[in-house]
Design a protein around this motif. Structure first.
Motif, PDB file in Angstrom:
ATOM      1  N   VAL A 128       1.418  13.879   7.063  1.00 23.51           N
ATOM      2  CA  VAL A 128       0.646  12.817   8.274  1.00 23.51           C
ATOM      3  C   VAL A 128       1.458  13.070   9.345  1.00 23.51           C
ATOM      4  O   VAL A 128       2.924  12.795   9.650  1.00 23.51           O
ATOM      5  CB  VAL A 128       0.915  11.142   7.808  1.00 23.51           C
ATOM      6  N   ILE A 183       3.185  11.095   0.359  1.00 23.17           N
ATOM      7  CA  ILE A 183       2.979  11.387   1.860  1.00 23.17           C
ATOM      8  C   ILE A 183       4.305  11.809   2.442  1.00 23.17           C
ATOM      9  O   ILE A 183       5.239  11.363   2.329  1.00 23.17           O
ATOM     10  CB  ILE A 183       2.212  10.269   2.550  1.00 23.17           C
ATOM     11  N   ASP A 221       0.904  -1.220  -0.087  1.00 25.24           N
ATOM     12  CA  ASP A 221       0.059  -0.015  -0.099  1.00 25.24           C
ATOM     13  C   ASP A 221       0.943   1.073  -0.066  1.00 25.24           C
ATOM     14  O   ASP A 221       0.556   2.192  -0.606  1.00 25.24           O
ATOM     15  CB  ASP A 221      -0.863   0.006   1.267  1.00 25.24           C
ATOM     16  N   ALA A 248      -0.059   5.442  12.184  1.00 23.12           N
ATOM     17  CA  ALA A 248      -0.476   6.787  11.479  1.00 23.12           C
ATOM     18  C   ALA A 248      -1.022   6.277  10.111  1.00 23.12           C
ATOM     19  O   ALA A 248      -1.735   6.797   9.610  1.00 23.12           O
ATOM     20  CB  ALA A 248       0.596   7.784  11.702  1.00 23.12           C
ATOM     21  N   LEU A 249      -0.091   5.591   9.555  1.00 22.80           N
ATOM     22  CA  LEU A 249      -0.563   5.268   8.205  1.00 22.80           C
ATOM     23  C   LEU A 249      -1.719   4.290   8.014  1.00 22.80           C
ATOM     24  O   LEU A 249      -2.421   4.458   7.119  1.00 22.80           O
ATOM     25  CB  LEU A 249       0.783   4.676   7.343  1.00 22.80           C
ATOM     26  N   GLU A 300       0.651  15.168   0.866  1.00 25.13           N
ATOM     27  CA  GLU A 300      -0.067  15.193   2.114  1.00 25.13           C
ATOM     28  C   GLU A 300       0.906  14.917   3.284  1.00 25.13           C
ATOM     29  O   GLU A 300       1.772  14.293   2.854  1.00 25.13           O
ATOM     30  CB  GLU A 300      -1.158  13.792   1.699  1.00 25.13           C
ATOM     31  N   GLY A 344      -4.273   4.155   9.860  1.00 26.76           N
ATOM     32  CA  GLY A 344      -5.414   4.954  10.123  1.00 26.76           C
ATOM     33  C   GLY A 344      -5.827   5.620   8.843  1.00 26.76           C
ATOM     34  O   GLY A 344      -6.879   5.980   8.872  1.00 26.76           O
ATOM     35  N   ARG A 345      -4.906   5.663   7.508  1.00 26.18           N
ATOM     36  CA  ARG A 345      -5.215   6.327   6.447  1.00 26.18           C
ATOM     37  C   ARG A 345      -5.510   4.883   5.433  1.00 26.18           C
ATOM     38  O   ARG A 345      -5.927   5.113   4.239  1.00 26.18           O
ATOM     39  CB  ARG A 345      -4.350   6.979   5.885  1.00 26.18           C
ATOM     40  N   GLY A 346      -5.676   3.751   5.885  1.00 26.97           N
ATOM     41  CA  GLY A 346      -6.135   2.692   5.220  1.00 26.97           C
ATOM     42  C   GLY A 346      -4.958   1.892   4.562  1.00 26.97           C
ATOM     43  O   GLY A 346      -4.874   1.139   3.642  1.00 26.97           O
ATOM     44  N   LEU A 347      -3.535   2.379   4.967  1.00 25.13           N
ATOM     45  CA  LEU A 347      -2.366   1.948   4.341  1.00 25.13           C
ATOM     46  C   LEU A 347      -1.815   0.850   5.423  1.00 25.13           C
ATOM     47  O   LEU A 347      -0.834   1.386   6.391  1.00 25.13           O
ATOM     48  CB  LEU A 347      -1.472   2.940   4.162  1.00 25.13           C
ATOM     49  N   THR A 348      -2.233  -0.366   5.213  1.00 24.85           N
ATOM     50  CA  THR A 348      -1.777  -1.407   6.189  1.00 24.85           C
ATOM     51  C   THR A 348      -0.772  -2.236   5.466  1.00 24.85           C
ATOM     52  O   THR A 348       0.040  -2.959   6.541  1.00 24.85           O
ATOM     53  CB  THR A 348      -3.242  -2.347   6.531  1.00 24.85           C
TER      54      THR A 348
END
Length: 269
Positions: A173, A150, A88, A189-190, A171, A192-196
């Motif tokens: 973060v 990011i 991701d 933090a990542l 962006e 939390g943005r859907g980047l798992t």
């Protein structure tokens, strides 16, 4: 390329690959071999799975003449591309961005269907960890990215640098109070943005911080059949752990003397 460990194809989920058979692997086979956990958001610390991909010489150098490419090989670059194709986000330190001349990830047709099925954009996001934001925002990494780059920084990052970053569409973060980035908070933090599904390519200082923070889930290590001497950093450089962190060997493949080992920590037990 030949698989040295584990010896059973059934153990790896790569049916049809005979142990020790030396042949070319296609990108789909490599992608299956390096697949993330089915539910990375439940498997790793902080809500994501942080994988590192690093290369080392036989005598422990993470780079030669300031760059890791001198230690690489065609097979290493194929695996590098596959790991990016699965991620991701690619997490990298600002120093490595400057030293390696980082560019945005490119879309590759070979991974388009996989990424679409997982709801991923065409390319991974490049996430640059930087407290001072001392970066050239006119570089292609910021001006030509298919998905916005990011910047992972602290809550008190320099206001003028934040403004310059946002002006080119980057962006921001926040993963730390004050002016510093807290490596223990980067994964969360990542995520939390859907980047798992996270991949860090270093450099050694950033990887050392992730190791010290206890958030590294997996290490993909390419061991090059080269010796360099000199004073280059190890792949993870920084404060040592009071107690060494133990990882388990998942797989090893070999090509032209290069060993590609994969180690992971079991966080589920």
């Amino acid at each position: 390329m030949r698989r040295l460990f584990p010896p059973s194809a059934e153990d790896t989920g790569t049916a049809g690959l005979s142990p020790f058979e030396d042949r070319a692997w296609d990108l789909d086979e490599l992608a299956d071999a390096y697949a993330y956990p089915a539910r990375p958001e439940q498997a790793g610390a902080g809500g994501g799975w942080l994988r590192a991909n690093m290369v080392s010489s036989l005598d422990g150098a993470a780079y030669h003449d300031g760059r890791s490419r001198a230690l690489s090989s065609d097979a290493d670059m194929r695996i590098f591309g596959v790991l990016r194709g699965l991620a991701d986000a690619v997490v990298v330190g600002a120093g490595t961005v400057r030293a390696e001349g980082y560019r945005p990830a490119r879309a590759r047709e070979a991974f388009a269907a996989r990424r679409a099925a997982l709801g991923q954009p065409p390319t991974p996001v490049i996430a640059v960890v930087s407290a001072r934001l001392d970066l050239d925002f006119d570089r292609p990494l910021f001006t030509e990215a298919l998905v916005p780059t990011i910047l992972v920084t602290g809550a008190q990052a320099p206001a003028d640098r934040l403004a310059a970053a946002r002006a080119v569409g980057a962006e921001v973060v926040v993963a730390g109070e004050g002016a510093r980035v807290d490596p223990a908070r980067v994964v969360a933090a990542l995520a939390g943005r859907g980047l798992t599904r996270l991949l860090t390519e270093g450099g050694p200082r950033l990887l050392g911080q992730f190791v010290a923070a206890g958030v590294l889930d997996e290490l993909c290590l390419a061991l090059a059949p080269l010796v360099t001497a000199g004073d280059a950093a190890r792949i993870a450089n920084g404060p040592g752990l009071a107690v060494p962190d133990r990882f388990s060997l998942t797989s090893v493949v070999e090509e032209e003397g290069f060993l590609f080992a994969r180690y992971s920590r079991d966080r589920l037990g």
